[in-house]
Design a protein around this motif. Structure first.
Motif, mmCIF file in Angstrom:
data_model
loop_
_atom_site.group_PDB
_atom_site.id
_atom_site.type_symbol
_atom_site.label_atom_id
_atom_site.label_comp_id
_atom_site.label_asym_id
_atom_site.label_seq_id
_atom_site.Cartn_x
_atom_site.Cartn_y
_atom_site.Cartn_z
ATOM 1 N N ALA A 1 0.831 -1.200 0.000
ATOM 2 C CA ALA A 1 0.000 0.000 0.000
ATOM 3 C C ALA A 1 0.869 1.254 0.000
ATOM 4 O O ALA A 1 0.604 2.216 -0.738
ATOM 5 C CB ALA A 1 -0.930 0.000 1.215
ATOM 6 N N TYR B 1 2.592 1.678 -3.280
ATOM 7 C CA TYR B 1 1.657 2.221 -4.270
ATOM 8 C C TYR B 1 1.502 3.735 -4.108
ATOM 9 O O TYR B 1 1.487 4.485 -5.083
ATOM 10 C CB TYR B 1 0.308 1.520 -4.116
ATOM 11 C CG TYR B 1 -0.773 2.048 -5.025
ATOM 12 C CD1 TYR B 1 -0.837 1.674 -6.351
ATOM 13 C CD2 TYR B 1 -1.740 2.926 -4.541
ATOM 14 C CE1 TYR B 1 -1.820 2.141 -7.190
ATOM 15 C CE2 TYR B 1 -2.731 3.415 -5.371
ATOM 16 C CZ TYR B 1 -2.772 3.016 -6.689
ATOM 17 O OH TYR B 1 -3.745 3.501 -7.522
ATOM 18 N N ILE C 1 -5.333 9.215 -5.226
ATOM 19 C CA ILE C 1 -4.761 7.880 -5.064
ATOM 20 C C ILE C 1 -5.838 6.875 -4.697
ATOM 21 O O ILE C 1 -5.875 5.753 -5.221
ATOM 22 C CB ILE C 1 -3.644 7.914 -4.003
ATOM 23 C CG1 ILE C 1 -2.456 8.729 -4.525
ATOM 24 C CG2 ILE C 1 -3.210 6.512 -3.621
ATOM 25 C CD1 ILE C 1 -1.359 8.926 -3.507
ATOM 26 N N SER D 1 -7.033 3.722 -6.900
ATOM 27 C CA SER D 1 -6.964 2.360 -6.373
ATOM 28 C C SER D 1 -8.281 1.623 -6.525
ATOM 29 O O SER D 1 -8.310 0.384 -6.489
ATOM 30 C CB SER D 1 -6.560 2.391 -4.900
ATOM 31 O OG SER D 1 -7.615 2.924 -4.094
ATOM 32 N N GLN D 2 -9.374 2.354 -6.704
ATOM 33 C CA GLN D 2 -10.682 1.728 -6.872
ATOM 34 C C GLN D 2 -10.960 1.351 -8.324
ATOM 35 O O GLN D 2 -12.010 0.794 -8.616
ATOM 36 C CB GLN D 2 -11.773 2.668 -6.360
ATOM 37 C CG GLN D 2 -11.703 2.924 -4.866
ATOM 38 C CD GLN D 2 -12.704 3.965 -4.403
ATOM 39 O OE1 GLN D 2 -13.290 4.678 -5.203
ATOM 40 N NE2 GLN D 2 -12.891 4.066 -3.089
ATOM 41 N N GLN E 1 -1.996 -4.795 -8.173
ATOM 42 C CA GLN E 1 -2.839 -3.899 -7.381
ATOM 43 C C GLN E 1 -2.907 -4.357 -5.935
ATOM 44 O O GLN E 1 -3.289 -5.490 -5.658
ATOM 45 C CB GLN E 1 -4.243 -3.847 -7.963
ATOM 46 C CG GLN E 1 -5.135 -2.841 -7.239
ATOM 47 C CD GLN E 1 -6.412 -2.575 -7.993
ATOM 48 O OE1 GLN E 1 -6.513 -2.903 -9.156
ATOM 49 N NE2 GLN E 1 -7.364 -1.980 -7.330
ATOM 50 N N GLU F 1 -7.491 -2.673 -1.712
ATOM 51 C CA GLU F 1 -8.085 -1.339 -1.668
ATOM 52 C C GLU F 1 -8.223 -0.828 -0.248
ATOM 53 O O GLU F 1 -7.991 0.346 0.023
ATOM 54 C CB GLU F 1 -9.445 -1.390 -2.358
ATOM 55 C CG GLU F 1 -10.193 -0.076 -2.354
ATOM 56 C CD GLU F 1 -11.561 -0.203 -2.988
ATOM 57 O OE1 GLU F 1 -12.465 0.561 -2.599
ATOM 58 O OE2 GLU F 1 -11.742 -1.061 -3.862
ATOM 59 N N ILE G 1 -4.950 0.459 1.199
ATOM 60 C CA ILE G 1 -4.584 1.750 0.620
ATOM 61 C C ILE G 1 -5.310 2.865 1.357
ATOM 62 O O ILE G 1 -4.725 3.908 1.676
ATOM 63 C CB ILE G 1 -4.910 1.780 -0.883
ATOM 64 C CG1 ILE G 1 -3.979 0.839 -1.644
ATOM 65 C CG2 ILE G 1 -4.783 3.197 -1.433
ATOM 66 C CD1 ILE G 1 -4.257 0.775 -3.112
#
Length: 301
Positions: free
Chosen positions: A69, A72, A241, A245-246, A261, A264, A267
């Motif tokens: 996370a 990312y 962000i 991420s969604q 990925q 979610e 993140i």
């Protein structure tokens, strides 16, 4: 006086006094745990894997630590630029707030200031009625402040509530301090700078923290007034962000075939941590001023 002190000492050293102290410590400890627990939960989830977040409904320490996370979030250099923007807005905006709040509160605290009741009524009126989002936007646009950092600092340069509290604080200062300064030849500005402000460190530190937290967490104003992505503060960048991420895994794969990925939920938790930690580090430096006595030792006799 000595009798009252001895009675208080006996009550404090009695078994009932000790039980009361233990009860206070236990209750304060439980309240402290309840306060820290949600933040520990957020930190734990930010380092968790997708499988663990799905399987375990509540945990503070993940079984397997994953930095995906945070990788990312910090995969792009734009996040560091947005952090710098937020730091600048927070520092500069807080200085603007304090300058206008202190310089307006001091004359309003003076009983000999002509027209202060009219100005105070205007300040109170602003607490009850506001122009709204669209008129404020039109004013910002009319002043040419769109896509400018001033749009995030000038509209809320003075908080009416904070102004009233600081004014009342200044009014409680002993008049002997000001009279002694004027005998020594101080002007109004000299009294404010050399006498009032040094004795107002607790209230200045308190409202500096309030203003700083407000600027750091300000999201909606930047979303309205800043369209240039290079000028986005951290909160707006973190929102982007989360939205990114969604996106579907397929869309992300089209952007970067090597992209994996992260979960979610982690993140979102990592975004909260990144947005909270910097401003949280400011508290220890200002906390010591909160409980200080303002007038201690200022006047003798």
């Amino acid at each position: 006086m000595e009798g009252g002190t001895s009675v208080n000492s006996r009550l404090y050293n009695s078994s009932a006094g000790r039980v009361f102290d233990v009860f206070n410590y236990v209750m304060l400890g439980l309240l402290g745990i309840l306060t820290v627990l949600p933040f520990l939960y957020i930190i734990g989830n930010s380092f968790a894997t997708e499988a663990e977040i799905t399987e375990r409904s509540f945990f503070l320490i993940p079984k397997v630590f994953s930095f995906s996370a945070y990788e990312y979030i910090f995969s792009s250099s734009t996040i560091f630029r947005s952090i710098g923007v937020s730091v600048f807005i927070t520092v500069a905006g807080t200085l603007v707030n304090l300058f206008f709040t202190l310089t307006m509160a001091y004359p309003l605290s003076r009983s000999d200031f002509w027209g202060r009741n009219v100005l105070m009524n205007m300040v109170i009126f602003s607490m009850l009625f506001g122009g709204g989002m669209i008129p404020t936007y039109l004013v910002i646009r009319g002043l040419g402040l769109l896509d400018s950092y001033w749009a995030l600092m000038l509209p809320g340069a003075i908080s009416a509530f904070n102004l009233i509290v600081v004014k009342n604080f200044f009014q409680q200062m002993p008049p002997g301090l000001e009279e002694a300064a004027r005998i020594d030849g101080c002007s109004d500005l000299g009294v404010l700078w050399r006498i009032v402000l040094p004795l107002s460190k607790p209230v200045i530190a308190t409202f500096a923290l309030f203003y700083a937290v407000g600027h750091w967490n300000n999201f909606f104003s930047a979303l309205l007034y800043i369209s240039d992505s290079d000028k986005w503060p951290l909160q707006v960048m973190l929102r982007q962000i989360v939205l990114l991420s969604q996106a579907s895994v397929g869309d992300m794969a089209n952007m970067d075939p090597n992209f994996v990925q992260p979960p979610e939920q982690s993140i979102k938790m990592a975004v909260i941590v990144v947005g909270t930690i910097p401003i949280l580090l400011v508290y220890p430096f200002l906390q010591k001023h909160f409980a200080k006595g303002v007038m201690l030792g200022s006047i003798k006799g």
